[in-house]
Design an enzyme around this catalytic site. Structure first.
Site, PDB file in Angstrom:
ATOM      1  N   GLY A   1     -17.619 -43.175  41.399  1.00  0.00           N
ATOM      2  CA  GLY A   1     -16.964 -42.225  41.714  1.00  0.00           C
ATOM      3  C   GLY A   1     -15.701 -42.534  42.099  1.00  0.00           C
TER       4      GLY A   1
ATOM      5  N   ASP B   1     -16.203 -40.315  31.139  1.00  0.00           N
ATOM      6  CA  ASP B   1     -16.330 -40.437  30.088  1.00  0.00           C
ATOM      7  C   ASP B   1     -14.964 -41.175  29.787  1.00  0.00           C
ATOM      8  OD1 ASP B   1     -18.387 -39.048  29.710  1.00  0.00           O
ATOM      9  OD2 ASP B   1     -16.993 -37.161  29.533  1.00  0.00           O
TER      10      ASP B   1
ATOM     11  N   ASN C   1     -14.690 -37.076  24.017  1.00  0.00           N
ATOM     12  CA  ASN C   1     -13.951 -37.445  25.664  1.00  0.00           C
ATOM     13  C   ASN C   1     -14.055 -38.979  26.241  1.00  0.00           C
ATOM     14  OD1 ASN C   1     -13.719 -34.814  26.184  1.00  0.00           O
ATOM     15  ND2 ASN C   1     -15.361 -35.287  27.628  1.00  0.00           N
TER      16      ASN C   1
HETATM   17  O1  RIB Z   1     -18.147 -35.822  31.114  1.00  0.00           O
HETATM   18  C1  RIB Z   1     -17.275 -33.983  30.670  1.00  0.00           C
HETATM   19  C2  RIB Z   1     -18.053 -33.775  29.390  1.00  0.00           C
HETATM   20  O2  RIB Z   1     -19.793 -32.747  29.826  1.00  0.00           O
HETATM   21  C3  RIB Z   1     -17.730 -32.351  28.979  1.00  0.00           C
HETATM   22  O3  RIB Z   1     -16.245 -32.521  28.242  1.00  0.00           O
HETATM   23  C4  RIB Z   1     -18.537 -31.356  28.890  1.00  0.00           C
HETATM   24  O4  RIB Z   1     -17.850 -31.155  26.823  1.00  0.00           O
HETATM   25  C5  RIB Z   1     -19.753 -32.112  28.709  1.00  0.00           C
HETATM   26  O5  RIB Z   1     -20.126 -32.664  28.201  1.00  0.00           O
END
Ligand code: RIB
Length: 300
Positions: A223, A253, A43
Site C-alpha cells: 500500500g 492493477d 485495468n
Molecule cells: O482492482 C480493482 C478492480 O477490482 C476493480 O476495477 C473491480 O472491477 C475489481 O475487479
C-alpha cells in the site's frame, strides 16, 4: 503480436462514494452512481498501454451494454482487444464503495469472466508465445491461469501473476511465477493454506515463508509503504513516494501493469518495482481505476 499478454477479468465498475459503509441490515445514501471501465485484467492492460507498451487482453465480456462499453474503453486506451471474446453470460460487474479516506470495498459478480476457458487460452497460444511477459490476475478461473502460465513457461515467456483475489493454484504454477505479486493479506492466506503458519504480522517473514514454498521471485505490495521484493533468498523494500490518496481502487492493477512494462523492457525486478510504486502512487491521487492511471510522460 504484443509484448505483454494480459489474461484476466473485465468488469463494469459501479462506483458510489459514501461517508460510511453500511453494516448488516443498514441502508446508507451515497453519491450519484458512476459507471467506469474496470476489472483487474482490463485495468492491468490499460495501465501498461497508457505507459506506452504494446498490450493484448485475453478476457470475456457479455453481449450487453456493459460489454460494449468496456470494449470501447479498452480500444481507446490502446489495448488490442482481438482476444476479448463474447460470452452468453452477462459482463462482469463490480459494486464499489469509496470513502473519503480513499479506501474502497468491492463485491464482484464475475459473469462472463467465469466463462473464460482453457480453450480460449489455447486459441491464443501463438500470442502468448510471442509475448515477452504474460500477466495474469485471479478473477478468472484458476485452471485458465494455470494453463496460460504453462504455455508461457514452455515458450520461454516470463509469467507474472497477481494472485488477487487470493486463490488456490497448483504448486508448479506458483513455483514458475517470476514474480508472484500479492498484498500482505494474500501472502498470509497463501502461506496459511500451504503450511498452516500464521505469519501475518511481518512482510519479510511472509516473503521468507513463500520463498520456502519454492516461489521463484516475489513482490509483496504494501500500500502506501511501497513494496517488498524477494528473489534469490534476499528481500528488499521499495519505498513509495508520499501522496494524498483520494481513491485506491485499482492501484494494485496499476502496479502490476507498470511492473510488466519494465520487465518486458528487460529491467531488473528491483528497477521494475521502483517504477511500479511510482505509477501506483500517482493512481491513488485520482478517482477511479483506469481513469487514474498515468501516461509515460508523467513518470519522467
Ligand atoms: O482492482 C480493482 C478492480 O477490482 C476493480 O476495477 C473491480 O472491477 C475489481 O475487479
Amino acid at each position: 503480436m504484443a509484448d505483454i499478454l494480459v489474461v484476466g477479468s473485465a468488469n463494469a465498475d459501479l462506483v458510489v462514494e459514501v461517508d460510511t459503509r453500511p453494516g448488516a441490515g443498514e441502508t446508507v445514501l451515497g453519491s450519484d452512481l458512476r459507471t467506469l471501465s474496470g476489472g483487474k485484467g482490463a485495468n492491468q492492460a490499460v495501465a501498461a498501454a497508457k505507459l506506452g507498451a504494446s498490450v493484448s487482453l485475453l478476457a470475456a465480456v457479455g453481449a450487453d451494454a456493459h460489454g460494449r462499453f468496456l470494449l470501447s474503453e479498452l480500444d481507446s486506451a490502446g489495448v488490442n482487444i482481438a482476444a476479448v471474446r463474447e460470452s452468453d453470460r452477462p459482463t462482469g460487474v463490480a459494486l464499489i464503495t469509496v470513502t473519503e479516506d480513499g479506501e474502497n470495498s468491492i463485491v464482484v459478480a464475475p459473469g462472463a469472466n467465469s466463462a473464460l476457458s482453457v480453450a480460449d487460452v489455447d486459441a491464443q497460444a501463438a500470442e502468448i508465445g510471442a509475448a515477452k511477459v504474460l500477466l495474469g490476475s485471479a478473477e478468472v478461473p484458476a485452471r485458465v491461469l494455470e494453463h496460460a502460465v504453462d504455455l508461457a513457461v514452455s515458450a520461454g515467456v516470463r509469467p507474472v501473476l497477481n494472485l488477487a483475489p487470493a486463490t488456490a493454484l497448483s504448486g508448479p504454477t506458483l513455483a514458475a511465477l517470476d514474480p508472484l505479486v500479492v498484498n500482505e493479506h494474500e501472502a498470509a492466506w497463501l502461506l496459511s493454506r500451504h503450511t498452516g503458519a500464521d505469519l501475518s504480522a511481518d512482510p519479510e517473514e511472509l516473503a521468507k515463508g513463500l520463498g520456502r514454498l519454492g516461489v521463484r521471485s516475489l513482490v509483496i505490495t504494501l500500500g502506501a509503504r511501497g513494496a517488498l521484493i524477494a528473489e534469490g533468498g534476499r528481500c528488499r523494500e521499495i519505498p513509495a513516494p508520499p501522496v494524498r490518496a483520494v481513491d485506491t481502487t485499482g492501484a494494485g492493477d496499476a502496479f502490476c501493469g507498470a511492473l510488466a512494462v519494465r520487465l518486458a523492457a528487460g529491467a531488473t525486478l528491483a528497477d521494475a518495482a521502483a517504477y511500479a510504486v511510482r505509477v501506483a502512487a500517482i493512481s491513488v491521487t485520482r478517482p477511479g481505476a483506469q481513469s487514474s492511471y498515468p501516461r509515460a510522460e508523467e513518470l519522467s
